[in-house]
Scaffold this motif. Structure first.
Motif, PDB file in Angstrom:
ATOM      1  N   GLY A 160      -0.694  20.710  22.046  1.00  0.00           N
ATOM      2  CA  GLY A 160       0.325  20.523  20.544  1.00  0.00           C
ATOM      3  C   GLY A 160       1.135  21.862  20.396  1.00  0.00           C
ATOM      4  O   GLY A 160       2.562  21.553  20.490  1.00  0.00           O
ATOM      5  N   VAL A 161       0.282  22.993  20.217  1.00  0.00           N
ATOM      6  CA  VAL A 161       1.163  24.118  19.794  1.00  0.00           C
ATOM      7  C   VAL A 161       2.058  24.528  21.090  1.00  0.00           C
ATOM      8  O   VAL A 161       3.237  24.990  21.000  1.00  0.00           O
ATOM      9  CB  VAL A 161       0.305  25.296  19.461  1.00  0.00           C
ATOM     10  CG1 VAL A 161      -0.392  25.849  20.462  1.00  0.00           C
ATOM     11  CG2 VAL A 161       1.020  26.189  18.687  1.00  0.00           C
ATOM     12  N   GLU A 162       1.440  24.285  22.292  1.00  0.00           N
ATOM     13  CA  GLU A 162       2.358  24.282  23.427  1.00  0.00           C
ATOM     14  C   GLU A 162       3.855  23.595  23.505  1.00  0.00           C
ATOM     15  O   GLU A 162       4.710  24.194  23.809  1.00  0.00           O
ATOM     16  CB  GLU A 162       1.515  24.209  24.727  1.00  0.00           C
ATOM     17  CG  GLU A 162       0.439  25.075  24.955  1.00  0.00           C
ATOM     18  CD  GLU A 162      -0.871  24.459  24.063  1.00  0.00           C
ATOM     19  OE1 GLU A 162      -1.985  25.052  24.459  1.00  0.00           O
ATOM     20  OE2 GLU A 162      -0.824  23.718  23.189  1.00  0.00           O
ATOM     21  N   ASN A 163       3.584  22.420  23.365  1.00  0.00           N
ATOM     22  CA  ASN A 163       4.614  21.541  23.568  1.00  0.00           C
ATOM     23  C   ASN A 163       5.636  21.850  22.225  1.00  0.00           C
ATOM     24  O   ASN A 163       7.075  21.969  22.240  1.00  0.00           O
ATOM     25  CB  ASN A 163       4.240  19.900  23.223  1.00  0.00           C
ATOM     26  CG  ASN A 163       3.821  19.728  24.420  1.00  0.00           C
ATOM     27  OD1 ASN A 163       4.006  20.256  25.404  1.00  0.00           O
ATOM     28  ND2 ASN A 163       2.872  18.607  24.567  1.00  0.00           N
ATOM     29  N   ALA A 164       5.082  22.353  20.880  1.00  0.00           N
ATOM     30  CA  ALA A 164       6.145  22.628  20.260  1.00  0.00           C
ATOM     31  C   ALA A 164       6.797  23.928  20.184  1.00  0.00           C
ATOM     32  O   ALA A 164       8.078  24.112  19.951  1.00  0.00           O
ATOM     33  CB  ALA A 164       5.249  22.772  18.656  1.00  0.00           C
ATOM     34  N   VAL A 165       6.294  24.816  20.711  1.00  0.00           N
ATOM     35  CA  VAL A 165       6.831  25.895  21.295  1.00  0.00           C
ATOM     36  C   VAL A 165       7.854  25.632  22.376  1.00  0.00           C
ATOM     37  O   VAL A 165       9.038  26.475  22.352  1.00  0.00           O
ATOM     38  CB  VAL A 165       5.947  27.246  21.670  1.00  0.00           C
ATOM     39  CG1 VAL A 165       6.524  28.129  22.231  1.00  0.00           C
ATOM     40  CG2 VAL A 165       4.974  27.499  20.503  1.00  0.00           C
ATOM     41  N   LEU A 166       7.609  25.045  23.365  1.00  0.00           N
ATOM     42  CA  LEU A 166       8.560  24.658  24.463  1.00  0.00           C
ATOM     43  C   LEU A 166       9.885  23.931  23.531  1.00  0.00           C
ATOM     44  O   LEU A 166      11.017  24.356  23.966  1.00  0.00           O
ATOM     45  CB  LEU A 166       8.001  23.586  25.206  1.00  0.00           C
ATOM     46  CG  LEU A 166       7.096  24.082  26.371  1.00  0.00           C
ATOM     47  CD1 LEU A 166       6.407  23.266  27.288  1.00  0.00           C
ATOM     48  CD2 LEU A 166       7.910  25.208  27.307  1.00  0.00           C
ATOM     49  N   GLN A 167       9.525  23.230  22.774  1.00  0.00           N
ATOM     50  CA  GLN A 167      10.860  22.499  22.068  1.00  0.00           C
ATOM     51  C   GLN A 167      11.612  23.553  21.175  1.00  0.00           C
ATOM     52  O   GLN A 167      12.974  23.642  21.265  1.00  0.00           O
ATOM     53  CB  GLN A 167      10.412  21.410  21.283  1.00  0.00           C
ATOM     54  CG  GLN A 167       9.923  20.228  21.942  1.00  0.00           C
ATOM     55  CD  GLN A 167       9.455  18.779  20.937  1.00  0.00           C
ATOM     56  OE1 GLN A 167       9.610  19.114  19.618  1.00  0.00           O
ATOM     57  NE2 GLN A 167       8.873  17.987  21.500  1.00  0.00           N
ATOM     58  N   ALA A 168      10.932  24.328  20.567  1.00  0.00           N
ATOM     59  CA  ALA A 168      11.424  25.273  19.488  1.00  0.00           C
ATOM     60  C   ALA A 168      12.207  26.383  20.468  1.00  0.00           C
ATOM     61  O   ALA A 168      13.257  26.823  19.807  1.00  0.00           O
ATOM     62  CB  ALA A 168      10.615  25.809  18.571  1.00  0.00           C
ATOM     63  N   SER A 169      11.746  26.714  21.379  1.00  0.00           N
ATOM     64  CA  SER A 169      12.164  28.104  22.139  1.00  0.00           C
ATOM     65  C   SER A 169      13.615  27.523  22.577  1.00  0.00           C
ATOM     66  O   SER A 169      14.409  28.644  23.067  1.00  0.00           O
ATOM     67  CB  SER A 169      11.199  28.439  23.300  1.00  0.00           C
ATOM     68  OG  SER A 169      11.157  27.470  24.209  1.00  0.00           O
ATOM     69  N   ARG A 170      13.926  26.328  22.793  1.00  0.00           N
ATOM     70  CA  ARG A 170      15.353  26.032  23.626  1.00  0.00           C
ATOM     71  C   ARG A 170      16.285  26.341  22.504  1.00  0.00           C
ATOM     72  O   ARG A 170      17.362  26.576  22.986  1.00  0.00           O
ATOM     73  CB  ARG A 170      15.269  24.389  23.724  1.00  0.00           C
ATOM     74  CG  ARG A 170      14.540  24.016  24.780  1.00  0.00           C
ATOM     75  CD  ARG A 170      14.708  22.387  25.041  1.00  0.00           C
ATOM     76  NE  ARG A 170      13.474  22.168  26.220  1.00  0.00           N
ATOM     77  CZ  ARG A 170      12.936  21.016  25.907  1.00  0.00           C
ATOM     78  NH1 ARG A 170      12.760  20.449  24.627  1.00  0.00           N
ATOM     79  NH2 ARG A 170      11.930  20.567  26.735  1.00  0.00           N
ATOM     80  N   GLN A 171      16.069  26.730  21.207  1.00  0.00           N
ATOM     81  CA  GLN A 171      16.968  27.138  20.360  1.00  0.00           C
ATOM     82  C   GLN A 171      17.233  28.913  20.574  1.00  0.00           C
ATOM     83  O   GLN A 171      18.255  29.290  19.826  1.00  0.00           O
ATOM     84  CB  GLN A 171      16.368  26.794  18.729  1.00  0.00           C
ATOM     85  CG  GLN A 171      16.545  25.293  18.578  1.00  0.00           C
ATOM     86  CD  GLN A 171      15.867  24.861  17.287  1.00  0.00           C
ATOM     87  OE1 GLN A 171      14.797  25.340  16.871  1.00  0.00           O
ATOM     88  NE2 GLN A 171      16.788  24.353  16.493  1.00  0.00           N
ATOM     89  N   VAL A 172      16.535  29.590  21.058  1.00  0.00           N
ATOM     90  CA  VAL A 172      16.395  30.705  21.182  1.00  0.00           C
ATOM     91  C   VAL A 172      17.084  31.290  22.608  1.00  0.00           C
ATOM     92  O   VAL A 172      16.269  31.124  23.523  1.00  0.00           O
ATOM     93  CB  VAL A 172      15.006  31.174  21.003  1.00  0.00           C
ATOM     94  CG1 VAL A 172      15.056  33.086  20.952  1.00  0.00           C
ATOM     95  CG2 VAL A 172      14.352  30.844  19.632  1.00  0.00           C
TER      96      VAL A 172
END
Length: 196
Positions: free
Chosen positions: A54-66
């Motif tokens: 869960g946290v891994e997938n969430a970080v993958l998604q959010a990191s695309r904005q950085v």
């Protein structure tokens, strides 16, 4: 030409979707950064966030904005978990997803609203709250900070996170909250690390 700092974020609650960007802007501006890019947080329910992957997938998604400097901030309520125990384990999981990005995991001790209780005196008269308003002696020990805020309202309304959280995040005394809530102090230091 300098590259803008981006702080992408992941939250669990609907109130934090609007309140966290307000708080991040206040902190970045206090640190002298006036043009930070703060996209709308990704809201992921706690059960899904802490589940395997869960946290891994969430970080993958959010990191695309950085795409340049900055990082990803994961913020959710500790509830009855110990932030000092639970946070580092989640951070380790999050870092496995994107070890090339700065990542921070912060658990608000008990709940986000405990930070308001830590600076309650500064909220006197705001959003229907009593004036004066005395903070509880140990704000992060209160299990129902939302209920505490409701009991302090004198306008006949209840505290609603989707209505009250962002306006209170805009005005509470952050220095007072840092002194009285260890998890808010950690939050501040983590945000500062992401923008440095």
């Amino acid at each position: 030409m300098s590259v803008r700092i981006t702080i992408a974020s992941i939250v669990e609650g609907y109130g934090e979707v609007t309140a966290l960007p307000v708080l991040l802007r206040r902190i970045t501006q206090d640190c002298g950064i006036w043009d930070a890019k703060i996209p709308e947080p990704h809201r992921i329910p706690r059960g899904k966030l802490i589940a395997q992957g869960g946290v891994e997938n969430a970080v993958l998604q959010a990191s695309r904005q950085v795409t340049g400097p900055g990082g990803v901030l994961v913020l959710f309520d500790a509830d009855d978990d110990c932030p000092a125990d639970y946070g580092p384990a989640l951070l380790k999981r999050a870092q496995t997803a994107r070890n090339d990005k700065e990542i921070s995991v912060v658990l608000a001790n008990r709940e986000f609203e405990a930070w308001f209780l830590a600076a309650a005196a500064s909220l006197a008269g705001h959003r229907g709250l009593a004036d004066p308003l005395q903070p509880p002696s140990n704000p992060e020990s209160i299990r129902d900070a939302k209920g505490w805020l409701t009991h302090q309202k004198i306008d006949g309304t209840s505290y609603k996170e989707t209505i009250d959280q962002a306006p209170l995040a805009a005005v509470f005394d952050m220095a007072q909250a840092r002194r009285n809530a260890a998890s808010f102090d950690k939050f501040w230091r983590d945000v500062e690390r992401l923008i440095r």
